[in-house]
Scaffold this motif. Sequence first.
Motif, PDB file in Angstrom:
ATOM      1  N   VAL A  88      23.613  60.957 100.012  1.00 48.14           N
ATOM      2  CA  VAL A  88      24.768  61.587 100.655  1.00 48.14           C
ATOM      3  C   VAL A  88      26.047  61.263  99.893  1.00 48.14           C
ATOM      4  O   VAL A  88      26.869  62.146  99.624  1.00 48.14           O
ATOM      5  CB  VAL A  88      24.878  61.156 102.138  1.00 48.14           C
ATOM      6  CG1 VAL A  88      26.214  61.563 102.742  1.00 48.14           C
ATOM      7  CG2 VAL A  88      23.729  61.747 102.940  1.00 48.14           C
ATOM      8  N   VAL A  89      26.224  60.021  99.504  1.00 54.09           N
ATOM      9  CA  VAL A  89      27.439  59.624  98.782  1.00 54.09           C
ATOM     10  C   VAL A  89      27.500  60.308  97.417  1.00 54.09           C
ATOM     11  O   VAL A  89      28.545  60.844  97.022  1.00 54.09           O
ATOM     12  CB  VAL A  89      27.537  58.092  98.658  1.00 54.09           C
ATOM     13  CG1 VAL A  89      28.640  57.680  97.705  1.00 54.09           C
ATOM     14  CG2 VAL A  89      27.746  57.472 100.030  1.00 54.09           C
ATOM     15  N   VAL A  90      26.407  60.305  96.683  1.00 47.38           N
ATOM     16  CA  VAL A  90      26.384  60.938  95.352  1.00 47.38           C
ATOM     17  C   VAL A  90      26.612  62.445  95.480  1.00 47.38           C
ATOM     18  O   VAL A  90      27.387  63.033  94.706  1.00 47.38           O
ATOM     19  CB  VAL A  90      25.063  60.632  94.618  1.00 47.38           C
ATOM     20  CG1 VAL A  90      24.897  61.499  93.382  1.00 47.38           C
ATOM     21  CG2 VAL A  90      25.007  59.160  94.254  1.00 47.38           C
ATOM     22  N   ALA A  91      25.982  63.082  96.451  1.00 39.69           N
ATOM     23  CA  ALA A  91      26.157  64.523  96.648  1.00 39.69           C
ATOM     24  C   ALA A  91      27.602  64.844  97.028  1.00 39.69           C
ATOM     25  O   ALA A  91      28.184  65.819  96.522  1.00 39.69           O
ATOM     26  CB  ALA A  91      25.203  65.030  97.727  1.00 39.69           C
ATOM     27  N   ALA A  92      28.196  64.030  97.884  1.00 37.16           N
ATOM     28  CA  ALA A  92      29.591  64.244  98.282  1.00 37.16           C
ATOM     29  C   ALA A  92      30.521  64.107  97.077  1.00 37.16           C
ATOM     30  O   ALA A  92      31.422  64.936  96.885  1.00 37.16           O
ATOM     31  CB  ALA A  92      29.985  63.262  99.384  1.00 37.16           C
ATOM     32  N   CYS A  93      30.303  63.102  96.264  1.00 31.61           N
ATOM     33  CA  CYS A  93      31.131  62.907  95.058  1.00 31.61           C
ATOM     34  C   CYS A  93      30.962  64.081  94.098  1.00 31.61           C
ATOM     35  O   CYS A  93      31.951  64.570  93.532  1.00 31.61           O
ATOM     36  CB  CYS A  93      30.777  61.593  94.371  1.00 31.61           C
ATOM     37  SG  CYS A  93      31.299  60.137  95.284  1.00 31.61           S
ATOM     38  N   ALA A  94      29.735  64.532  93.925  1.00 34.27           N
ATOM     39  CA  ALA A  94      29.478  65.660  93.021  1.00 34.27           C
ATOM     40  C   ALA A  94      30.168  66.925  93.532  1.00 34.27           C
ATOM     41  O   ALA A  94      30.784  67.664  92.748  1.00 34.27           O
ATOM     42  CB  ALA A  94      27.976  65.885  92.874  1.00 34.27           C
TER      43      ALA A  94
END
Length: 130
Positions: A88-94
């Motif tokens: 979730v964090v990586v997808a949000a940052c991307a």
Amino acid sequence: MISKQDIRALVIIALFYGGMQLAGITCPIRFLTGVSCAGCGMSRAWLALLRLDFAAAWAYHPLFWLPVPVALVLLLRHRLPRWLTRTVVVAACALLLAVYAVRMLQPEDTVVVFQPETGLLYRMFCRLTP
């Protein structure tokens, strides 16, 4: 369960941003550099949403809704699988970086700007150099 440390961090962040607002600084990154950050327009989007102006909220920042699920995942991270939290964090940052890149490349976008000459660091540098 939400930990005391999480609550303390949220209070500190709220006080920090509240203090900046009182000082007339709406974004510390833009204030220092003159360049909008990836979250630029997010506060205005939420204010528009509170007025039920969905079109304005979307125009200010199309990912205005993203902090809510990310915050929930982070607050509940101790109950969720670690891979889910990271995903979730990586997808949000991307997503934030992708939208930021697209908006930076659109000169007609008035929310996200690249004006380093208006930043505090640039102005200080200019005063210090002959």
